[in-house]
Design an enzyme around this catalytic site. Structure first.
Site, PDB file in Angstrom:
ATOM      1  N   GLU A 127       0.939  -1.301   0.125  1.00 42.90           N
ATOM      2  CA  GLU A 127       0.045   0.127   0.088  1.00 42.90           C
ATOM      3  C   GLU A 127       0.840   1.499  -0.076  1.00 42.90           C
ATOM      4  OE1 GLU A 127      -2.718  -0.370   3.300  1.00 42.90           O
ATOM      5  OE2 GLU A 127      -3.921  -2.055   2.264  1.00 42.90           O
ATOM      6  N   ASN A 169       2.231  -5.271  -3.139  1.00 40.38           N
ATOM      7  CA  ASN A 169       0.899  -5.472  -2.852  1.00 40.38           C
ATOM      8  C   ASN A 169       0.169  -4.230  -2.591  1.00 40.38           C
ATOM      9  OD1 ASN A 169      -1.099  -7.885  -2.158  1.00 40.38           O
ATOM     10  ND2 ASN A 169      -1.311  -6.905  -0.371  1.00 40.38           N
ATOM     11  N   HIS A 206     -10.148  -6.123  -2.750  1.00 41.04           N
ATOM     12  CA  HIS A 206     -11.541  -6.186  -1.774  1.00 41.04           C
ATOM     13  C   HIS A 206     -12.564  -5.358  -2.670  1.00 41.04           C
ATOM     14  CE1 HIS A 206      -9.039  -7.382   1.717  1.00 41.04           C
ATOM     15  NE2 HIS A 206      -8.302  -6.433   1.344  1.00 41.04           N
ATOM     16  N   GLU A 235      -6.049 -10.877  -1.562  1.00 38.84           N
ATOM     17  CA  GLU A 235      -6.947 -10.673  -0.304  1.00 38.84           C
ATOM     18  C   GLU A 235      -8.410 -10.425  -0.854  1.00 38.84           C
ATOM     19  OE1 GLU A 235      -5.707  -7.381   2.096  1.00 38.84           O
ATOM     20  OE2 GLU A 235      -3.566  -7.624   1.657  1.00 38.84           O
ATOM     21  N   ASP A 237     -12.252 -10.537  -1.268  1.00 38.62           N
ATOM     22  CA  ASP A 237     -13.575 -10.620  -0.792  1.00 38.62           C
ATOM     23  C   ASP A 237     -14.447  -9.688  -1.506  1.00 38.62           C
ATOM     24  OD1 ASP A 237     -12.731  -7.981   0.308  1.00 38.62           O
ATOM     25  OD2 ASP A 237     -12.561  -8.845   2.399  1.00 38.62           O
TER      26      ASP A 237
END
Ligand code: XIL
Length: 302
Positions: A127, A169, A206, A235, A237
């Site tokens: 990030e 990432n 996400h 990650e 979702d």
């Protein structure tokens, strides 16, 4: 095959989950983990605040529990994460300049050395880019040590664990037209051009109404891959339920399978009740551990 991990393996890929050490005593949780997944990412246990709570004092017990659980069962481990502006211990939050740079590099070296030979892929830096349309780096204490902090972290990680794949990432890097996506793309292209060690890009993925699954996701995956790096969905979702959610999971799997260098998918938790999203039902299993339509669609697509 009849499980996510075995089906992904038949496609030459892994299917992983974020795992919390304090849930390894939950029978329902562990039963699903051991049955369905062939990769794990420690959800919080390898972060800087967890592994170096005081400067120079390293604590690996919780992360080791996850690593040992996984490797003892033939699962891969994604390391997450060596350098990040968030979840820093207080001592690091209060540092700056050359002292912070040295502390960050020491942290990368010590943690990557502890796990040398055991980590499939490391999220070396997490990030580092700003949201919005600027395409700029995120302001942080690490960024203020100098624009080369990311490559310094990657070089330190490579030296400490030459066998691990080294990933950058980030989130909101799924839409190919997004300035942040292009900024990460330019970073990776620059690293490849100059020989800075980097092997993979992690797309957190996400997805929710504020950052929905983009129709050009496959273009993003293939564009990064064309730079000569692997792409991992790290990650995943997807907020929602029922058929709509199932269809989006199917699309994500199909996009990954369409890109040879999309090597694996990790969901950010197992049951909806394990999700970091306090409300919502973004995962593949309900709170009782039952398979959701999203699970069936994912398995069928693999
Ligand atoms: C989250 C964890 O799931 C939570 O338990 C924790 O409180 C905060 O961090 N991007 C990342 C992950 O890279 O490390 C974050 O994990 C979710 C967003």
């Amino acid at each position: 095959a009849t499980t996510l991990g075995a089906s992904a393996a038949e496609r030459g890929r892994y299917f992983g989950a974020a795992v919390a050490a304090n849930k390894l005593s939950d029978n329902t949780y562990v039963t699903i983990l051991n049955r369905e997944f062939n990769s794990v990412t420690p959800e919080n246990e390898m972060k800087i605040d967890a592994t170096e709570p005081q400067q120079g004092v390293f604590t690996f017990a919780n992360a080791d529990r996850i690593v040992n659980h996984a490797r003892g069962r033939g699962m891969q481990v994604r390391g997450h994460t060596l350098a990040w502006h968030s979840q820093q211990p207080g001592w690091m939050q209060n540092m700056s300049g050359t002292a912070l740079r040295a502390a960050m590099l020491n942290h990368v070296t010590q943690v990557a050395t502890h796990y040398r030979g055991q980590i499939h892929s490391w999220d070396v830096v997490n990030e580092a880019f700003a949201d919005g349309s600027s395409g700029a780096r995120r302001d942080s204490n690490l960024q203020r040590t100098g624009n080369d902090w990311i490559e310094a972290a990657f070089r330190a990680a490579r030296a400490a664990d030459p066998g691990a794949k080294l990933c950058y990432n980030d989130y909101n890097t799924d839409d190919w037209t997004h300035a942040k996506t292009q900024a990460v793309y330019n970073l990776v292209r620059d690293f490849k051009t100059r020989g800075v060690p980097i092997d993979c890009v992690g797309l957190q993925s996400h997805f929710n109404p504020n950052s929905p699954y983009p129709g050009n996701y496959r273009t993003t995956l293939s564009s990064f891959a064309a730079l000569g790096v692997d792409v991992q969905i790290t990650e995943l979702d997807i907020e929602g339920s029922g058929t709509t959610q199932a269809n989006t999971y199917r699309n994500v799997v199909n996009d990954c399978l369409a890109v040879a260098r999309c090597t694996g998918i990790t969901v950010w938790g197992i049951r909806d009740t394990d999700s970091w999203r306090a409300s919502g039902t973004p995962l593949l299993f309900d709170g009782n551990g039952n398979k959701k339509p999203a699970y069936d669609a994912t398995l069928a697509a693999l």
